[in-house]
Structure formats: C-alpha cells, structure tokens
Design a protein around this motif. Structure first.
Motif, PDB file in Angstrom:
ATOM      1  N   TYR A 299      -4.757  -1.784   9.762  1.00  0.00           N
ATOM      2  CA  TYR A 299      -5.745  -0.835   9.003  1.00  0.00           C
ATOM      3  C   TYR A 299      -7.103  -1.721   8.913  1.00  0.00           C
ATOM      4  O   TYR A 299      -7.218  -2.651   8.252  1.00  0.00           O
ATOM      5  CB  TYR A 299      -5.139  -0.615   7.645  1.00  0.00           C
ATOM      6  CG  TYR A 299      -3.875   0.172   7.510  1.00  0.00           C
ATOM      7  CD1 TYR A 299      -3.702   1.536   8.031  1.00  0.00           C
ATOM      8  CD2 TYR A 299      -2.565  -0.442   7.229  1.00  0.00           C
ATOM      9  CE1 TYR A 299      -2.864   2.264   7.858  1.00  0.00           C
ATOM     10  CE2 TYR A 299      -1.453   0.353   7.218  1.00  0.00           C
ATOM     11  CZ  TYR A 299      -1.561   1.670   7.632  1.00  0.00           C
ATOM     12  OH  TYR A 299      -0.474   2.529   7.324  1.00  0.00           O
ATOM     13  N   LYS A 300      -8.189  -0.989   9.377  1.00  0.00           N
ATOM     14  CA  LYS A 300      -9.523  -1.759   9.347  1.00  0.00           C
ATOM     15  C   LYS A 300     -10.403  -0.809   8.357  1.00  0.00           C
ATOM     16  O   LYS A 300      -9.792   0.059   7.487  1.00  0.00           O
ATOM     17  CB  LYS A 300     -10.037  -1.187  10.552  1.00  0.00           C
ATOM     18  CG  LYS A 300      -9.307  -2.159  11.601  1.00  0.00           C
ATOM     19  CD  LYS A 300     -10.085  -1.839  13.150  1.00  0.00           C
ATOM     20  CE  LYS A 300      -9.017  -2.589  14.244  1.00  0.00           C
ATOM     21  NZ  LYS A 300      -9.925  -2.548  15.846  1.00  0.00           N
ATOM     22  N   PHE A 301     -11.683  -1.220   8.085  1.00  0.00           N
ATOM     23  CA  PHE A 301     -12.492  -1.023   6.763  1.00  0.00           C
ATOM     24  C   PHE A 301     -12.377   0.605   6.826  1.00  0.00           C
ATOM     25  O   PHE A 301     -12.386   1.172   5.463  1.00  0.00           O
ATOM     26  CB  PHE A 301     -13.830  -1.434   6.864  1.00  0.00           C
ATOM     27  CG  PHE A 301     -14.735  -1.157   6.006  1.00  0.00           C
ATOM     28  CD1 PHE A 301     -14.840  -1.982   5.046  1.00  0.00           C
ATOM     29  CD2 PHE A 301     -15.533  -0.192   6.016  1.00  0.00           C
ATOM     30  CE1 PHE A 301     -15.710  -1.757   3.864  1.00  0.00           C
ATOM     31  CE2 PHE A 301     -16.292   0.198   4.996  1.00  0.00           C
ATOM     32  CZ  PHE A 301     -16.396  -0.652   4.057  1.00  0.00           C
ATOM     33  N   GLY A 302     -12.444   1.319   7.748  1.00  0.00           N
ATOM     34  CA  GLY A 302     -12.756   2.786   7.743  1.00  0.00           C
ATOM     35  C   GLY A 302     -11.330   3.453   7.527  1.00  0.00           C
ATOM     36  O   GLY A 302     -11.320   4.623   6.950  1.00  0.00           O
ATOM     37  N   ASP A 303     -10.311   2.900   7.205  1.00  0.00           N
ATOM     38  CA  ASP A 303      -9.051   3.311   7.266  1.00  0.00           C
ATOM     39  C   ASP A 303      -8.441   3.117   5.503  1.00  0.00           C
ATOM     40  O   ASP A 303      -7.776   3.777   5.079  1.00  0.00           O
ATOM     41  CB  ASP A 303      -7.722   2.512   8.108  1.00  0.00           C
ATOM     42  CG  ASP A 303      -8.057   2.732   9.465  1.00  0.00           C
ATOM     43  OD1 ASP A 303      -8.317   3.820   9.945  1.00  0.00           O
ATOM     44  OD2 ASP A 303      -7.922   1.590  10.241  1.00  0.00           O
ATOM     45  N   ALA A 304      -9.130   2.095   5.032  1.00  0.00           N
ATOM     46  CA  ALA A 304      -8.901   1.666   3.606  1.00  0.00           C
ATOM     47  C   ALA A 304      -9.473   2.770   2.652  1.00  0.00           C
ATOM     48  O   ALA A 304     -10.531   2.585   2.226  1.00  0.00           O
ATOM     49  CB  ALA A 304      -9.395   0.296   3.318  1.00  0.00           C
TER      50      ALA A 304
END
Length: 369
Positions: A299-304
C-alpha cells in the motif's frame, strides 16, 4: 547491725544484677525475633515477587531500521503499565540509535547476534528463533508477536493487549497444504506428510510454544536441508543455473515451519488457526504466472485512506480454500474483527494514515475503533 547492713547491700546488689541480666536477655530475645521476622519477610518476597502484568514481546524482523517507527511510537504510548517489550532483528551490525530512529521505544532494541536474512530461505526462520531466544529471557513475556518492518497496528494498545491475552492459545495461521505440493518427500520420516502445514509467518505464540520453537533440534535442520525456494532469474547470478526449472522443488520455509512443528508435536488444539495480521495477496500484478501470489500487495501513499482501513477492520471471517473451511473470528467468546495489524505499508502511506487519525492507535479503544 553491721552484718545486717552488709546483707542488705548484698541483696540489693544481687537484685540489680538479676534485673540487668533479665533486661539483657530481653534485648537479645527481641533482636532475635526481629531478625527472624525480617528473614521471613525476605523469604516471602523471594518466593512471591511483586505481582507484575504479563507482557507481549513485539518481535520485529527488519532489513535495517524500522521505517514506521513513529506509528508504533504512538501505539506504545498507549501503555502505562509496562505490558510490552521490544526486540528487533536487523542486518548484522545495524544499531538503533538516535541517528536511525526517532522513537525512544526502539533505541538499542536490536539484538546483537542477528544474521543475514534472505527471503525464501531458512535464514528467515533462524532469525525468528533467535528473536524468541532473546525474548524468553524475560520471565514476564507471555506472548511473542512477530511483525515485519511494514506492519501497522489497527487499534490502540489496550484493545490489542486485551484481544491477544484473552485466550490461552497461540494465533497461528495453519492449514493443510494440498494444492501447491511444497512437501518434499525427502523430509520423511522426520516429518510425516499428514503433519505438513502452511500459513502466514506472522504468528503470535504462547510462552510454551515459543519454547518449543527454540528447543527444536529436529524439524529445523530438516527444513534447512529439504525446504528451499525455487530458483528465480534474479538469483541465478548467486546460484548455479538449474538444469530444468520445471522439476525444481519449491518450498518457502517461513510459510511452513511453525505450523508444521506444532502439528508434528500434536498441538493443533492449542492454537487459534488464523493470523491477526492482514495481508492482501497480489495475484495479478506480476506478468509472470509463476510469480503471481508470491508477495502481498504494497500500500502506497495514494492507497492510504480511511476507507481502506475500515475495509480491513470490517473483515469478520476467513475462508481456507484448501480445507473448505470458514473461520468466523471471535474474541472473549463473541464475534469480533479478525485483524489487529496489517501490511505491507510504505512509510508515506503509514504516516498519512496516522495524520488522518485513521488507525485508532491512540486514546481509549472500543471494539469497533
């Protein structure tokens, strides 16, 4: 008259000496009684030490530093009763100091006899055994929780502690491995095929089961010899090129070791057969069919987002395809969420969730926090 006067003086002198003797004996007796009472109190203190809360040992397996240390810092601040301890396995020689962590909870928490760990090799389970060996030294550690450096907590400390300590069992994701054929016949007769199990390496062990892992001198050597991952192109520079990759046996030690060991010891009834750490297995991102499903999604920034966290917290059952079994999650005899932790999160993603207060790692916990 002189004789009577002398006799009276003799009697007075004798009485004074007698009372002095009595006073001396009384003082001696009092001293001995006080010493006996002091010794008794010391003995009772030795036999029955002051009551302390049982602790959870948080065992981190990291490459180097703990990239999500500040998320865990907030989590650990939620405990004011000394109910946890921390141990970190990093690469040999790495130190957790003020230059490598901003959290005081992690300062100098690295173990000093770490080894170089390679994914998919027995070195991973050796690292787990080393961590357990260190954590077992503290007699107040009652649960032993494995975490990766990309794990985040989903609830605050009190809720997490109560959930884990409310049962006398270990939490071990364990199921029959009937599809992937990772069992190597060369393991027989040390490991019988009926005891072969698979599951997540992110387990939570009771003190009894942690001791069994550390003391194992039979199953671990067998894994070292006969449970090895299949060669991948990126590793061919370090290994001989396989003559026929299709015939090469594939086995990932950390996905089988604890599960198989406890099954071999007939301890399946002493475990809750699920993990408390959520992973989203990425079965479509790789173009190589053989590689799909080997690693969970990151999970990256945009997924959080809060929606992501709530979707993980909302999971209340797990389906085990190879056993056609659905596990409904419970805690203290009541329906509950399945997961207390989740992975794999990048540092920007985890910090974004922390800043959005989406994790619920601080403040008072509720069942649905």
């Amino acid at each position: 008259m002189k004789r009577r006067s002398s006799l009276q003086k003799f009697h007075h002198r004798w009485r004074r000496k007698f009372f002095a003797l009595l006073l001396f004996l009384f003082c001696i007796a009092t001293f001995l009684l006080m010493e006996a009472e002091h010794s008794r109190i010391n003995l009772l203190t030795f036999i029955s030490p002051p009551l302390r809360n049982p602790k959870i040992a948080f065992l981190f397996i990291a490459r180097n530093r703990i990239p999500l240390d500040m998320v865990w810092d907030v989590f650990f601040q939620g405990d004011a009763e000394n109910r946890f301890s921390i141990y970190v396995h990093s690469r040999p020689g790495f130190l957790l100091n003020t230059a490598t962590t901003r959290s005081t909870f992690f300062l100098n928490r690295q173990i000093n006899d770490s080894i170089q760990v390679e994914w998919g090799e027995a070195s991973m389970i050796q690292a787990e055994r080393i961590l357990l060996q260190h954590a077992l030294v503290d007699p107040f550690n009652e649960r032993f929780l494995f975490l990766s450096d990309s794990c985040i907590p989903l609830y605050n400390f009190s809720y997490t502690y109560d959930y884990i300590m409310s049962t006398s069992t270990s939490f071990v994701d364990s199921f029959a491995d009937s599809k992937e054929s990772r069992y190597n016949p060369r393991m027989h007769p040390v490991i019988h095929v009926d005891n072969w199990r698979k599951g997540s390496q992110w387990v939570i062990l009771t003190r009894k089961h942690a001791g069994i892992v550390v003391e194992d001198k039979t199953i671990f050597p067998t894994f070292q010899l006969h449970c090895k991952r299949k060669s991948l192109p990126e590793f061919w520079r370090d290994r001989p090129l396989p003559a026929d990759g299709s015939k090469e046996h594939n086995c990932i030690p950390d996905e089988h070791y604890v599960q198989t060991l406890l099954s071999q010891k007939s301890l399946n009834e002493e475990i809750t057969r699920r993990s408390l750490t959520h992973s989203s297995w990425d079965i479509s991102s790789s173009r190589d069919n053989e590689r799909r499903g080997w690693h969970p999604a990151t999970y990256k920034f945009g997924d959080a987002t809060p929606t992501l966290i709530q979707s993980i917290k909302g999971i209340d059952n797990i389906y085990f395809e190879t056993e056609y079994r659905r596990e409904w999650c419970t805690s203290k005899g009541k329906p509950s969420q399945c997961f207390l932790f989740a992975r794999k999160f990048t540092r920007p993603a985890a910090l974004r969730l922390l800043n959005m207060s989406a994790l619920g790692v601080s403040g008072k916990a509720t069942g649905a926090a």
